[in-house]
Write an enzyme that holds these catalytic residues in place. Structure first.
Site, PDB file in Angstrom:
ATOM      1  CD1 TRP A   1      -3.123  -1.025   0.544  1.00  0.00           C
ATOM      2  CD2 TRP A   1      -1.847  -2.353   1.822  1.00  0.00           C
ATOM      3  NE1 TRP A   1      -3.788  -2.200   0.742  1.00  0.00           N
ATOM      4  CE2 TRP A   1      -3.049  -3.022   1.515  1.00  0.00           C
ATOM      5  CE3 TRP A   1      -0.890  -2.993   2.605  1.00  0.00           C
ATOM      6  CZ2 TRP A   1      -3.305  -4.309   1.968  1.00  0.00           C
ATOM      7  CZ3 TRP A   1      -1.166  -4.264   3.052  1.00  0.00           C
ATOM      8  CH2 TRP A   1      -2.360  -4.921   2.732  1.00  0.00           C
TER       9      TRP A   1
ATOM     10  CB  ALA B   1     -12.918  -9.186   7.046  1.00  0.00           C
TER      11      ALA B   1
ATOM     12  CG  HIS C   1      -6.653  -1.089   3.504  1.00  0.00           C
ATOM     13  ND1 HIS C   1      -6.166  -2.339   3.804  1.00  0.00           N
ATOM     14  CD2 HIS C   1      -6.229  -0.279   4.524  1.00  0.00           C
ATOM     15  CE1 HIS C   1      -5.480  -2.290   4.934  1.00  0.00           C
ATOM     16  NE2 HIS C   1      -5.496  -1.064   5.387  1.00  0.00           N
TER      17      HIS C   1
ATOM     18  CB  VAL D   1      -7.940 -12.493   6.714  1.00  0.00           C
ATOM     19  CG1 VAL D   1      -9.067 -11.515   6.905  1.00  0.00           C
ATOM     20  CG2 VAL D   1      -7.161 -12.215   5.448  1.00  0.00           C
TER      21      VAL D   1
ATOM     22  CD  GLN E   1     -10.238  -1.178  -0.672  1.00  0.00           C
ATOM     23  OE1 GLN E   1     -10.305  -1.152   0.554  1.00  0.00           O
ATOM     24  NE2 GLN E   1      -9.250  -1.755  -1.319  1.00  0.00           N
TER      25      GLN E   1
ATOM     26  NE  ARG F   1      -4.734   0.580  -2.225  1.00  0.00           N
ATOM     27  CZ  ARG F   1      -5.104  -0.670  -2.301  1.00  0.00           C
ATOM     28  NH1 ARG F   1      -4.583  -1.446  -3.246  1.00  0.00           N
ATOM     29  NH2 ARG F   1      -5.962  -1.160  -1.459  1.00  0.00           N
TER      30      ARG F   1
HETATM   31  N1  DAH Z   1      -7.667  -4.279   2.375  1.00  0.00           N
HETATM   32  C1  DAH Z   1      -7.337  -5.153   1.264  1.00  0.00           C
HETATM   33  C2  DAH Z   1      -6.789  -4.327   0.118  1.00  0.00           C
HETATM   34  O1  DAH Z   1      -7.004  -3.174   0.077  1.00  0.00           O
HETATM   35  C3  DAH Z   1      -8.543  -5.914   0.796  1.00  0.00           C
HETATM   36  C4  DAH Z   1      -8.986  -6.932   1.798  1.00  0.00           C
HETATM   37  C5  DAH Z   1      -8.455  -8.180   1.776  1.00  0.00           C
HETATM   38  C6  DAH Z   1      -9.923  -6.621   2.745  1.00  0.00           C
HETATM   39  C7  DAH Z   1      -8.869  -9.152   2.653  1.00  0.00           C
HETATM   40  C8  DAH Z   1     -10.345  -7.578   3.684  1.00  0.00           C
HETATM   41  C9  DAH Z   1      -9.795  -8.852   3.593  1.00  0.00           C
HETATM   42  O2  DAH Z   1     -11.246  -7.332   4.609  1.00  0.00           O
HETATM   43  O3  DAH Z   1     -10.233  -9.796   4.479  1.00  0.00           O
HETATM   44  O4  DAH Z   1      -6.186  -4.858  -0.765  1.00  0.00           O
END
Ligand code: DAH
Length: 352
Positions: A160, A320, A180, A264, A221, A207
């Site tokens: 990121w 999530a 994110h 996760v 998102q 980003r």
């Molecule tokens: N935050 C991640 C991104 O921006 C996307 C993401 C991945 C969100 C896995 C989640 C997750 O909640 O479980 O690439």
């Protein structure tokens, strides 16, 4: 008729005749000054002279003078109104106003395709019992990274590239444009003393990265979070499957891959078959020749994240996900380049 009424009557006639001669607003204004002017209007002077009348005639003269004042003021208003009406009538007959012309169409605004898609996604989740929560776009680094198990030296921070905000000299807290929507997992749990949690969090993310057909420096998102007793991976897959069918119909192919995200365990990605090449073009710009377009990351919420809000991770579990809304919009409408969305070309935007 008392003698004093005569001069009043003479004034009344003179004033009304000269008013009826006035042809436009400017001459009415002159008339107003001449008769009703504050310091030396003729009527004003007359009113001032009431006190000089012989005592026995003063009352009758005063009453008559005041009646005259009202008469002249009313006549003035009527004159102005009749000039206004005449001007309007002239507009109609002289052709400046053609009441038969069709009206000019009002420009109608519409929702941006990404907004439309975002709302449709939120609707799909609302049907499954998710509530909408919103968090800040300007975020603490602590929420964006640390609380999501991405510490300072963690290589995942490379994923990121971040737009940082200058803070006051010496302030150790770091502020950034959120990269994110994941920090809202933490924000929601902080506010929810006891599970269950079932929310979706839409919003813009930023980003610092080079753009291409599927990457923009600003993106939208939708974060999803469900925490409760007995939440399992199969619930996650079922939820995402249901979402994909609502958005893309039953005929599109969906694939889940294993993936890694620090917040996760395990992590997955979901992709939809490439509508441009259907997997037949190794040089396809949109899917980079893989045949699949990734639209979201997901997984089972890391037990450390569940624990740090005082939830008991031996009792409650969660899933999530984070959806890239522009990607969903690309797939929905068969758009070949994500950069169209924010280039502000109305020829593009009007199609949706
Ligand atoms: N935050 C991640 C991104 O921006 C996307 C993401 C991945 C969100 C896995 C989640 C997750 O909640 O479980 O690439």
């Amino acid at each position: 008729m008392p003698a004093a009424a005569d001069p009043l009557e003479a004034l009344r006639e003179e004033a009304l005749i000269s008013l009826s001669d006035a042809r436009d607003d400017a001459s009415v204004e002159l008339w107003r000054n001449h008769w009703l002017g504050r310091s030396d209007g003729r009527l004003t002077i007359l009113l001032r002279s009431i006190k000089d009348q012989p005592a026995d005639q003063r009352a009758a003269f005063g009453a008559g003078a005041n009646v005259l004042k009202v008469t002249l003021e009313t006549a003035l208003e009527e004159k102005l109104e009749s000039l206004r009406q005449a001007a309007l009538a002239r507009l109609g007959t002289e052709g400046a106003l053609d009441v038969t012309l069709p009206g000019r169409p009002q420009l109608r605004g519409r929702l941006h395709p990404v907004t439309q898609t975002m709302r449709d996604c939120l609707d799909a989740f609302a049907q499954m019992g998710f509530r909408v929560f919103e968090g800040p776009e300007v975020e603490w680094s602590k929420y964006n990274f640390d609380a999501a198990r991405i510490p300072e030296d963690h290589p995942a921070r490379d994923m990121w590239d971040t737009i940082w905000i200058d803070t006051a000299a010496g302030d150790p807290r770091e502020i950034l444009l959120r990269t994110h929507t994941t920090p809202n997992q933490i924000r929601v749990m902080e506010r929810t003393p006891e599970p269950p949690v079932r929310v979706v969090v839409p919003g813009k993310c930023y980003r610092h990265e080079a753009t291409d057909a599927t990457h923009e420096w600003m993106l939208t998102q939708i974060e999803g979070l469900a925490v409760d007793e007995g939440v399992r991976m199969s619930d996650l897959k079922g939820t995402l499957y249901q979402f994909a069918q609502t958005m893309f119909g039953r005929d599109r192919k969906i694939i889940f891959h294993h993936s890694y995200f620090p917040f996760v365990e395990p992590g997955i990605e979901m992709a939809i078959d490439c509508f441009i090449c259907r997997g037949n073009d190794s040089k396809c710009h949109t899917c980079h020749g893989t045949g699949w377009i990734e639209i979201l990351g997901a997984g089972m919420v890391h037990p450390e994240i569940i624990e740090c809000h005082g939830y008991d991770s031996s009792r409650v579990t969660g899933f999530a996900f984070g959806i890239g809304v522009e990607r969903v919009a690309l797939l929905r409408w068969g758009i070949d380049d994500i950069r169209h969305f924010y280039s502000n070309d109305l020829r593009f935007l009007r199609q949706f």
